[in-house]
Design an enzyme around this catalytic site. Structure first.
Site, PDB file in Angstrom:
ATOM      1  N   ASN A   9      73.916   8.840 -13.726  1.00  0.00           N
ATOM      2  CA  ASN A   9      72.548   8.514 -14.130  1.00  0.00           C
ATOM      3  C   ASN A   9      71.585   9.412 -13.349  1.00  0.00           C
ATOM      4  OD1 ASN A   9      70.061   7.396 -14.651  1.00  0.00           O
ATOM      5  ND2 ASN A   9      70.465   5.430 -13.642  1.00  0.00           N
ATOM      6  N   LYS A  11      68.496   9.606 -13.595  1.00  0.00           N
ATOM      7  CA  LYS A  11      67.161   9.003 -13.450  1.00  0.00           C
ATOM      8  C   LYS A  11      66.096  10.039 -13.879  1.00  0.00           C
ATOM      9  CE  LYS A  11      69.128   5.884 -10.163  1.00  0.00           C
ATOM     10  NZ  LYS A  11      68.992   4.998  -9.037  1.00  0.00           N
ATOM     11  N   HIS A  99      68.689  -1.476 -16.427  1.00  0.00           N
ATOM     12  CA  HIS A  99      68.825  -0.945 -15.069  1.00  0.00           C
ATOM     13  C   HIS A  99      67.790  -1.640 -14.174  1.00  0.00           C
ATOM     14  CE1 HIS A  99      68.734   1.777 -11.654  1.00  0.00           C
ATOM     15  NE2 HIS A  99      69.911   2.227 -12.066  1.00  0.00           N
ATOM     16  N   GLU A 101      65.835  -0.587 -12.026  1.00  0.00           N
ATOM     17  CA  GLU A 101      64.526   0.086 -11.964  1.00  0.00           C
ATOM     18  C   GLU A 101      63.673  -0.276 -13.181  1.00  0.00           C
ATOM     19  OE1 GLU A 101      66.130   3.999 -11.234  1.00  0.00           O
ATOM     20  OE2 GLU A 101      66.815   3.269  -9.287  1.00  0.00           O
ATOM     21  N   GLU A 171      75.297  -3.317 -10.122  1.00  0.00           N
ATOM     22  CA  GLU A 171      74.582  -2.476  -9.162  1.00  0.00           C
ATOM     23  C   GLU A 171      73.703  -3.361  -8.286  1.00  0.00           C
ATOM     24  OE1 GLU A 171      74.048   1.793 -10.739  1.00  0.00           O
ATOM     25  OE2 GLU A 171      72.486   0.595 -11.670  1.00  0.00           O
ATOM     26  N   GLY A 177      70.311   3.812  -3.934  1.00  0.00           N
ATOM     27  CA  GLY A 177      69.518   4.854  -3.281  1.00  0.00           C
ATOM     28  C   GLY A 177      69.280   4.608  -1.797  1.00  0.00           C
ATOM     29  N   SER A 215      74.864   3.799  -4.288  1.00  0.00           N
ATOM     30  CA  SER A 215      75.287   4.689  -3.203  1.00  0.00           C
ATOM     31  C   SER A 215      76.773   5.043  -3.251  1.00  0.00           C
ATOM     32  CB  SER A 215      74.916   4.084  -1.842  1.00  0.00           C
ATOM     33  OG  SER A 215      73.512   3.934  -1.743  1.00  0.00           O
TER      34      SER A 215
HETATM   35  P1  13P Z   1      72.476   5.783  -6.262  1.00  0.00           P
HETATM   36  O1  13P Z   1      73.882   6.221  -6.517  1.00  0.00           O
HETATM   37  O2  13P Z   1      71.540   6.914  -6.015  1.00  0.00           O
HETATM   38  O3  13P Z   1      72.418   4.705  -5.215  1.00  0.00           O
HETATM   39  O4  13P Z   1      71.933   5.107  -7.630  1.00  0.00           O
HETATM   40  C1  13P Z   1      72.711   4.166  -8.270  1.00  0.00           C
HETATM   41  C2  13P Z   1      72.118   3.868  -9.595  1.00  0.00           C
HETATM   42  O5  13P Z   1      71.072   3.271  -9.710  1.00  0.00           O
HETATM   43  C3  13P Z   1      72.827   4.371 -10.788  1.00  0.00           C
HETATM   44  O6  13P Z   1      72.319   3.803 -11.947  1.00  0.00           O
END
Ligand code: 13P
Length: 256
Positions: A9, A11, A99, A101, A171, A177, A215
């Site tokens: 992803n 983002k 997601h 976010e 997640e 992150g 992560s």
């Molecule tokens: P990270 O791997 O950067 O922690 O992000 C995970 C994520 O949100 C994937 O959708």
């Protein structure tokens, strides 16, 4: 049979040049994987919507393409939105839905998530439902309840014939992150819970792939993927580096 999946992803990151370079590099390396590994593994690139078209053409048959979000309608006066029918039209196979976010920054409720899941499945695409608890919820002992609720509501309208196109991504919000990964044991425990929730919903729970995200890096993927209920990963930051991402794709147990 559930599939092994590694999805990157991106983002809101990337550019035309990055698509060229990164997708080209990843594709070349995935093409060199052992045939047996290739048959069992789906490698998916999930770029920002504008780059879907280039990822589809750059990815060839080695890589699948996903989109990070779609609207909860198929067409009409919804300025700024794109639909799952359009995603299919452009060659996408997967759609991320819910997601954290999107839930946190764009106020997406479980109800909206359920509408989007319906659109995605009706379009003939595979939905990747993202679920996960916040740190506060985990510390309050609510993690299982929160995740179960997100699954029950998000997937409430999935019909018997559509489960083969449902993937769940766990997640934990506190691991995204932050560099803090859930331990393989904690992630496995939640994945087993999720399979139990799916079972209660009369889903063919043993056939639904459940991914871990938060992560995931080359140095912790193998421990996570060795767990019996962790079928792969949804990768954020580490999906923007070809070596790191490909090495995550190589982290499954060899003989399983
Ligand atoms: P990270 O791997 O950067 O922690 O992000 C995970 C994520 O949100 C994937 O959708």
């Amino acid at each position: 049979m559930r599939r092994r999946i590694v999805a990157g992803n991106w983002k809101m990151n990337g550019s035309k040049d990055l698509v060229q370079q990164l997708v080209g590099d990843i594709r070349e390396q995935v093409a060199g994987f052992d045939e047996r590994v290739k048959r069992a593994l789906d490698v998916i690139i999930v770029p920002p919507a504008l780059y879907v078209d280039s990822v589809v053409s750059q990815g060839g048959s080695e890589l699948a393409t996903g989109i990070q979000n779609v609207g909860q309608w198929q067409s009409g006066a919804y300025t700024g939105e794109v639909s799952s029918d359009m995603a299919r039209d452009m060659g996408c196979q997967y759609v991320l839905v819910g997601h954290s976010e999107r839930r946190q920054l764009f106020g997406e409720s479980d109800d909206v998530v359920a509408q989007k899941i319906k659109c995605v499945l009706d379009s003939g695409l595979t939905a990747v439902l993202c679920v996960g608890e916040t740190l506060e919820e985990r510390e309050a002992g609510e993690a299982e309840r929160v995740v179960a609720g997100q699954i029950q509501q998000g997937l409430a309208d999935v019909s018997a014939g559509q489960w083969s196109r449902v993937v769940v991504a766990y997640e934990p919000v506190w691991a995204i992150g932050t560099g803090k990964t859930a331990t393989a044991e904690d992630a496995q425990a939640m994945h087993a819970e999720i399979r139990g929730v799916l079972e209660q919903m009369n889903a063919p729970s043993e056939d639904v792939s459940i991914l871990y995200g938060g992560s995931v890096k080359a140095d912790n993927a193998a421990a996570l993927f060795a767990e019996p209920d962790i079928d792969g990963g949804l990768i954020g930051g580490a999906s923007l580096k070809a070596e790191e991402f490909v090495s995550i794709c190589r982290s499954f147990p060899v003989d399983a």
